[in-house]
Design a protein around this motif. Structure first.
Motif, PDB file in Angstrom:
ATOM      1  N   ASN A   1       0.824  -1.204   0.000  1.00 33.13           N
ATOM      2  CA  ASN A   1       0.000   0.000   0.000  1.00 33.13           C
ATOM      3  C   ASN A   1       0.858   1.254   0.000  1.00 33.13           C
ATOM      4  OD1 ASN A   1      -2.822  -1.083   0.320  1.00 33.13           O
ATOM      5  ND2 ASN A   1      -1.902  -1.985   2.145  1.00 33.13           N
TER       6      ASN A   1
ATOM      7  N   ARG B   1       0.329   5.395   0.975  1.00 23.68           N
ATOM      8  CA  ARG B   1      -0.587   6.284   1.703  1.00 23.68           C
ATOM      9  C   ARG B   1      -0.093   7.720   1.538  1.00 23.68           C
ATOM     10  NH1 ARG B   1       0.875   1.725   4.335  1.00 23.68           N
ATOM     11  NH2 ARG B   1      -0.792   0.331   5.035  1.00 23.68           N
TER      12      ARG B   1
ATOM     13  N   GLU C   1      -6.553  14.023   3.498  1.00 28.32           N
ATOM     14  CA  GLU C   1      -6.244  12.598   3.462  1.00 28.32           C
ATOM     15  C   GLU C   1      -6.841  11.941   2.226  1.00 28.32           C
ATOM     16  OE1 GLU C   1      -7.052  10.610   7.162  1.00 28.32           O
ATOM     17  OE2 GLU C   1      -6.592  12.391   8.351  1.00 28.32           O
TER      18      GLU C   1
ATOM     19  N   ASN D   1      -6.055   4.701   0.709  1.00 26.04           N
ATOM     20  CA  ASN D   1      -4.843   3.933   0.429  1.00 26.04           C
ATOM     21  C   ASN D   1      -4.821   3.488  -1.029  1.00 26.04           C
ATOM     22  OD1 ASN D   1      -4.266   4.200   3.110  1.00 26.04           O
ATOM     23  ND2 ASN D   1      -4.491   2.039   3.624  1.00 26.04           N
TER      24      ASN D   1
ATOM     25  N   HIS E   1      -3.332   0.719  -3.646  1.00 30.11           N
ATOM     26  CA  HIS E   1      -2.692  -0.589  -3.778  1.00 30.11           C
ATOM     27  C   HIS E   1      -1.617  -0.490  -4.862  1.00 30.11           C
ATOM     28  CE1 HIS E   1      -5.543  -2.524  -1.112  1.00 30.11           C
ATOM     29  NE2 HIS E   1      -6.536  -1.972  -1.795  1.00 30.11           N
TER      30      HIS E   1
ATOM     31  N   GLN F   1      -2.074   6.207  10.872  1.00 33.77           N
ATOM     32  CA  GLN F   1      -1.125   6.609   9.829  1.00 33.77           C
ATOM     33  C   GLN F   1       0.101   7.226  10.505  1.00 33.77           C
ATOM     34  OE1 GLN F   1      -1.699   5.613   6.925  1.00 33.77           O
ATOM     35  NE2 GLN F   1      -3.750   6.016   6.169  1.00 33.77           N
TER      36      GLN F   1
END
Length: 340
Positions: A23, A25, A38, A41, A43, A313
């Motif tokens: 992942n 972020r 924000e 996530n 992939h 996070q």
């Protein structure tokens, strides 16, 4: 490339990113005071390159053009070609500047970001393990059992936090108790040695589980570390319970060793998903007993607090803290910062 100056402010808006094997972020910080924007996530397997992932999932959706980026990566930082350890992405800061519109890109080690988080986490973002619940302005250590075993140091001097990346997860670990001596011969070695990472990570849980089964002459039932962990938490499989009890014991030993190396009177922080999932096991007396059992320094070890970082996070939180107040941190820029 202009010569970088340590602790220069990265120009806002700043994109901060934690790039793992599975992942990625991201947050965007508009200025030093605003709450972060924000994003979901990403992939890593869904995109051929990090540049395309940032363009499609961040830049095209945010409506903002960050001027700079601070990226934490799991892998060695060398030149302008930075491959990730467990993912085919390659980070090319010069290409990011040319193609994605950044003026400034800084790349740091993933456990530097975790160490920065250990300097800045609030009380609500850490779960005490043991009776001590306060930190002090002293050096700290962070350990993260996950895909491997990450270790980072955080030195405090001259009113500045200095994150220290390293490969502490690969230190030797050996048997101490009679039960250890029964189990360790069955743990797979790498070139003749057993490192902490052979046991204290996701696959390490299975290494330990299988070694216990081999020592006792029984057939393994589980092939997924999540199953071993789940049944240990439920208490309905004695082999799983012993596996995770020993896992916690060995993690306590390594954490204590690292606390001694860094004289981490400010605390030891455990990061990552595994640590968060096994908090009930860590809160048993086993972890602290192993952590403190460092004669002739047992009494000193009793004064060092231990925590689980529970911020969802944490790495991004650490990078954001640095972006907001870089003068509070001694982060190396040389060879890791690229500017337009």
């Amino acid at each position: 490339m202009p010569k970088p100056h340590d602790n220069d402010h990265m120009p806002f808006p700043v994109l901060v990113g934690d790039i793992g094997g599975t992942n990625a972020r991201f947050w965007i910080l508009m200025d030093a005071h605003a709450a972060p924007r924000e994003f979901a996530n990403i992939h890593t397997a869904d995109f051929p390159t990090i540049d395309q992932a940032i363009q499609d999932c961040i830049l095209d959706k945010s409506g903002f053009q960050p001027r700079s980026a601070i990226l934490a990566v799991a892998g060695p930082i060398k030149d302008d070609e930075i491959p990730l350890t467990n993912c085919p992405w390659v980070i090319r800061p010069k290409a990011m500047i040319a193609d994605l519109g950044f003026d400034d890109v800084l790349v740091v080690n993933d456990f530097e970001a975790q160490a920065l988080a250990a300097a800045s986490l609030g009380r609500d973002d850490r779960e005490p393990i043991g009776p001590l619940s306060e930190t002090s302005l002293n050096s700290r250590v962070i350990l993260g059992p996950g895909t491997g075993l990450g270790v980072g140091g955080l030195l405090y001097t001259h009113q500045t936090w200095f994150p220290v990346p390293g490969e502490g997860g690969h230190v030797d670990i050996g048997p101490r108790s009679e039960r250890d001596w029964q189990i360790f011969p069955h743990i797979e070695r790498i070139e003749g040695r057993i490192s902490g990472e052979q046991i204290l990570c996701g696959r390490g849980i299975l290494h330990l589980y299988n070694a216990i089964c081999a020592a006792d002459g029984i057939e393994p039932v589980w092939t997924d570390p999540a199953d071993v962990t789940q049944h240990a938490l439920k208490g309905n499989d004695p082999v799983c319970v012993e596996t995770m009890t020993l896992f916690v014991t060995y993690l306590g030993r390594i954490a204590g060793d690292m606390a001694l190396v860094f004289m981490a009177r400010g605390g030891v922080f455990l990061s990552g998903g595994i640590s968060q999932k096994i908090i009930p096991l860590l809160k048993s007396p086993v972890f602290r007993a192993a952590f403190e059992d460092k004669a002739p320094h047992t009494e000193m070890m009793k004064t060092i607090p231990t925590f689980v970082a529970i911020h969802p996070q944490a790495a991004l939180s650490g990078l954001a803290a640095y972006a907001r107040t870089p003068s509070s941190y001694g982060v190396k820029h040389e060879g890791r910062r690229w500017q337009r």
